[in-house]
Design a protein around this motif. Structure first.
Motif, mmCIF file in Angstrom:
data_model
loop_
_atom_site.group_PDB
_atom_site.id
_atom_site.type_symbol
_atom_site.label_atom_id
_atom_site.label_comp_id
_atom_site.label_asym_id
_atom_site.label_seq_id
_atom_site.Cartn_x
_atom_site.Cartn_y
_atom_site.Cartn_z
ATOM 1 N N ALA A 1 0.830 -1.209 0.000
ATOM 2 C CA ALA A 1 0.000 0.000 0.000
ATOM 3 C C ALA A 1 0.860 1.252 0.000
ATOM 4 C CB ALA A 1 -0.931 -0.013 1.208
ATOM 5 N N SER A 2 1.978 1.222 0.716
ATOM 6 C CA SER A 2 2.862 2.390 0.767
ATOM 7 C C SER A 2 3.440 2.696 -0.608
ATOM 8 C CB SER A 2 3.994 2.136 1.769
ATOM 9 O OG SER A 2 3.476 1.859 3.065
ATOM 10 N N VAL A 3 3.877 1.658 -1.323
ATOM 11 C CA VAL A 3 4.432 1.871 -2.661
ATOM 12 C C VAL A 3 3.345 2.366 -3.619
ATOM 13 C CG1 VAL A 3 5.570 0.758 -4.611
ATOM 14 C CG2 VAL A 3 6.228 0.159 -2.278
ATOM 15 N N LEU A 4 2.153 1.790 -3.528
ATOM 16 C CA LEU A 4 1.065 2.204 -4.406
ATOM 17 C C LEU A 4 0.707 3.676 -4.189
ATOM 18 C CD1 LEU A 4 -1.283 -0.905 -4.098
ATOM 19 C CD2 LEU A 4 0.035 -0.248 -6.110
ATOM 20 N N VAL A 5 0.560 4.071 -2.929
ATOM 21 C CA VAL A 5 0.173 5.455 -2.632
ATOM 22 C C VAL A 5 1.263 6.415 -3.083
ATOM 23 C CG1 VAL A 5 -0.315 7.073 -0.761
ATOM 24 C CG2 VAL A 5 -1.371 4.810 -0.754
ATOM 25 N N ALA A 6 2.543 6.054 -2.862
ATOM 26 C CA ALA A 6 3.634 6.916 -3.305
ATOM 27 C C ALA A 6 3.635 7.066 -4.823
ATOM 28 C CB ALA A 6 4.963 6.352 -2.822
ATOM 29 N N ALA A 7 3.357 5.972 -5.532
ATOM 30 C CA ALA A 7 3.304 6.046 -6.994
ATOM 31 C C ALA A 7 2.144 6.917 -7.460
ATOM 32 C CB ALA A 7 3.193 4.634 -7.569
ATOM 33 N N TYR A 8 0.974 6.770 -6.820
ATOM 34 C CA TYR A 8 -0.170 7.611 -7.191
ATOM 35 C C TYR A 8 0.152 9.086 -6.956
ATOM 36 C CZ TYR A 8 -2.836 3.243 -7.130
ATOM 37 O OH TYR A 8 -3.293 1.973 -7.357
ATOM 38 N N ARG A 9 0.817 9.358 -5.848
ATOM 39 C CA ARG A 9 1.138 10.745 -5.511
ATOM 40 C C ARG A 9 2.036 11.381 -6.562
ATOM 41 N NH1 ARG A 9 4.061 9.990 -0.984
ATOM 42 N NH2 ARG A 9 5.991 10.180 -2.193
ATOM 43 N N GLU A 10 2.970 10.598 -7.100
ATOM 44 C CA GLU A 10 3.894 11.113 -8.101
ATOM 45 C C GLU A 10 3.372 10.966 -9.528
ATOM 46 O OE1 GLU A 10 6.618 12.727 -7.457
ATOM 47 O OE2 GLU A 10 6.418 12.478 -5.280
ATOM 48 N N GLY A 11 2.180 10.389 -9.679
ATOM 49 C CA GLY A 11 1.616 10.205 -11.010
ATOM 50 C C GLY A 11 2.323 9.145 -11.822
ATOM 51 N N LEU A 12 2.861 8.114 -11.162
ATOM 52 C CA LEU A 12 3.604 7.073 -11.855
ATOM 53 C C LEU A 12 2.715 5.860 -12.107
ATOM 54 C CD1 LEU A 12 6.946 7.166 -9.825
ATOM 55 C CD2 LEU A 12 6.348 8.431 -11.894
ATOM 56 N N PRO A 13 2.844 5.217 -13.251
ATOM 57 C CA PRO A 13 2.096 3.971 -13.491
ATOM 58 C C PRO A 13 2.571 2.880 -12.529
ATOM 59 C CG PRO A 13 2.993 4.876 -15.541
ATOM 60 C CD PRO A 13 3.632 5.627 -14.424
ATOM 61 N N VAL A 14 1.640 2.134 -11.969
ATOM 62 C CA VAL A 14 1.983 1.074 -11.028
ATOM 63 C C VAL A 14 1.010 -0.074 -11.221
ATOM 64 C CG1 VAL A 14 0.562 2.093 -9.195
ATOM 65 C CG2 VAL A 14 2.420 0.533 -8.588
ATOM 66 N N VAL A 15 1.529 -1.302 -11.079
ATOM 67 C CA VAL A 15 0.733 -2.512 -11.252
ATOM 68 C C VAL A 15 0.900 -3.367 -10.003
ATOM 69 C CG1 VAL A 15 0.409 -4.620 -12.611
ATOM 70 C CG2 VAL A 15 0.996 -2.477 -13.760
ATOM 71 N N LEU A 16 -0.192 -3.899 -9.485
ATOM 72 C CA LEU A 16 -0.155 -4.808 -8.343
ATOM 73 C C LEU A 16 -0.448 -6.223 -8.819
ATOM 74 C CD1 LEU A 16 -0.088 -5.433 -5.263
ATOM 75 C CD2 LEU A 16 -2.554 -4.977 -5.240
ATOM 76 N N LEU A 17 0.453 -7.149 -8.498
ATOM 77 C CA LEU A 17 0.274 -8.555 -8.821
ATOM 78 C C LEU A 17 0.372 -9.376 -7.549
ATOM 79 C CD1 LEU A 17 2.495 -8.966 -12.019
ATOM 80 C CD2 LEU A 17 0.029 -8.582 -11.919
ATOM 81 N N LEU A 18 -0.357 -10.478 -7.510
ATOM 82 C CA LEU A 18 -0.254 -11.449 -6.429
ATOM 83 C C LEU A 18 0.347 -12.726 -6.991
ATOM 84 C CD1 LEU A 18 -2.306 -9.377 -5.230
ATOM 85 C CD2 LEU A 18 -3.382 -11.301 -4.055
ATOM 86 N N VAL A 19 1.201 -13.373 -6.190
ATOM 87 C CA VAL A 19 1.804 -14.620 -6.651
ATOM 88 C C VAL A 19 0.714 -15.619 -7.003
ATOM 89 C CG1 VAL A 19 3.195 -16.600 -5.951
ATOM 90 C CG2 VAL A 19 3.977 -14.276 -5.436
#
Length: 387
Positions: A255-273
């Protein structure tokens, strides 16, 4: 549901009627008939179904772990003939909340507001309202559900990350450069169409081919982040009161990485094993997950899961420039497989939670952050050089 009192009265009615008729005792027969009539009246009274309209709303319906959330429940008597005297309770996760419905007159409503527990990450399913109708003698109790289920999404806590990854700008000549926040670069040429800016015309190529050709620019260097959350049971073997704390910490880090990416306007993808089964990331079929944070709230451990299929997909599709792999103590043995992805991902960061021993420094050429929880991961993330 027949109460013990009702069963006893039924037995007494049968015995009294049998003895009264067998030995010609009209008094016993009368008592048996009265007992049977009482049971019949109780069944008819409890079987009456009141017309109730149930509405509910969560305020808010999405919160971070530990933040307050409340549910407002309104019950309206939509009937016209009689007041409803009922016993009701609302389901809120694993607990029951009493709802007073005494003498609810036709056309009137009652409103109850109560707190929703948010101490644990997850999807708290609230409802349906369970209304129990009893007869005056307490012989029969009949419970019915009213209204649907409303989910409250409890997201993992997101810790602030000050650093963000750099992008990998790939030029047409094959060079790979690090770019702090992305840059517009040349991609291809196409024919001129009315409305194109003349400053984008590539005059040298236009003179060679005899037609106006326009430069197409794309943002090829914008940092792209892929977060891979290890949700295998084997990766998080330790339990405290039935909860895998290492997995909860991994969810907070994600969640921390996702929120930081949203804040900076960076594309981010979440995957589960181990991907969620169809319908798992929904709240009882009433509401589906909207975005990665909702998926993190609904995420759970999977007994059967293998890392190889997802690493093969990451290698094949090259979904980003920075790969963040979040695992528990049981996933330390798989760092070699993750390290093999460095050919496809210039930056690979691994977060290991709950390990009793630190991972070897620079294991498999990776940046490894050993962290006790999400806050420690955020501190280690900000300390990584080369973002």
């Amino acid at each position: 549901m027949l109460t013990a009192r009702c069963v006893g009265l039924l037995v007494a009615a049968v015995v009294l009627l049998g003895v009264g008729f067998r030995f010609a005792y009209p008094e016993l027969t009368l008592l048996g008939a009265a007992a049977g009539i009482a049971v019949g009246y109780a069944v008819l009274t409890a079987a009456w179904r009141p017309r109730l309209e149930v509405t509910r709303s969560a305020d808010p319906d999405r919160v971070a772990r530990g933040e307050p959330a409340a549910m407002t429940l309104t019950v309206r008597n939509a009937g016209r003939l009689r007041a409803a005297s009922l016993v009701a309770e609302d389901r809120c996760g694993d607990r029951a909340v009493p709802v007073p419905l005494l003498r609810l007159r036709p056309g009137r409503d009652t409103t109850v507001r109560y707190e929703v527990p948010t101490s644990r990450r997850g999807v708290v399913r609230v409802g349906p309202l369970r209304v129990t109708r009893r007869d005056p003698l307490g012989l029969v109790a009949l419970a019915r559900p009213y209204g649907g289920t409303v989910p409250v999404w409890v997201h993992p806590r997101a810790h602030p990350l000050n650093a963000v990854p750099t992008g990998a700008g790939r030029s047409l000549d094959g060079r790979v450069d690090k770019v702090p926040h992305g840059a517009i670069t040349f991609d291809s040429l196409r024919e001129y169409v009315v409305g194109d800016e003349l400053r984008r015309v590539h005059w040298r190529t236009s003179a060679r081919v005899g037609e106006l050709m326009v430069r197409e620019n794309v943002d090829t260097s914008l940092p792209r982040i892929v977060v891979l959350l290890d949700n295998r049971t084997a990766a998080h073997p330790h339990r405290l009161d039935g909860v895998a704390e290492s997995f909860e910490s991994a969810c907070e880090a994600a969640a921390s990485v996702l929120v930081a990416a949203y804040r900076e306007g960076l594309p981010v993808v979440l995957l589960l094993v181990e991907p969620e089964p169809a319908g798992l990331a929904t709240a009882g079929g009433d509401a589906a997950a909207h975005g990665p944070l909702d998926r993190l709230a609904a995420a759970g451990l999977a007994d059967e899961g293998r890392l190889q299929p997802v690493t093969a997909r990451l290698r094949r599709e090259r979904l980003g420039d920075t790969l963040v792999f979040l695992t528990g103590p049981g996933g330390r043995d798989d760092l070699g497989a993750v390290g093999a992805l460095r050919a496809a991902y210039p930056s690979v960061v691994v977060g290991v939670f709950g390990a009793t021993e630190p991972a070897p420094s620079g294991a498999a050429g990776l940046v490894v952050i050993d962290a006790a929880d999400g806050a420690a991961f955020a501190a280690g993330w900000d300390g990584v050089r080369g973002w």
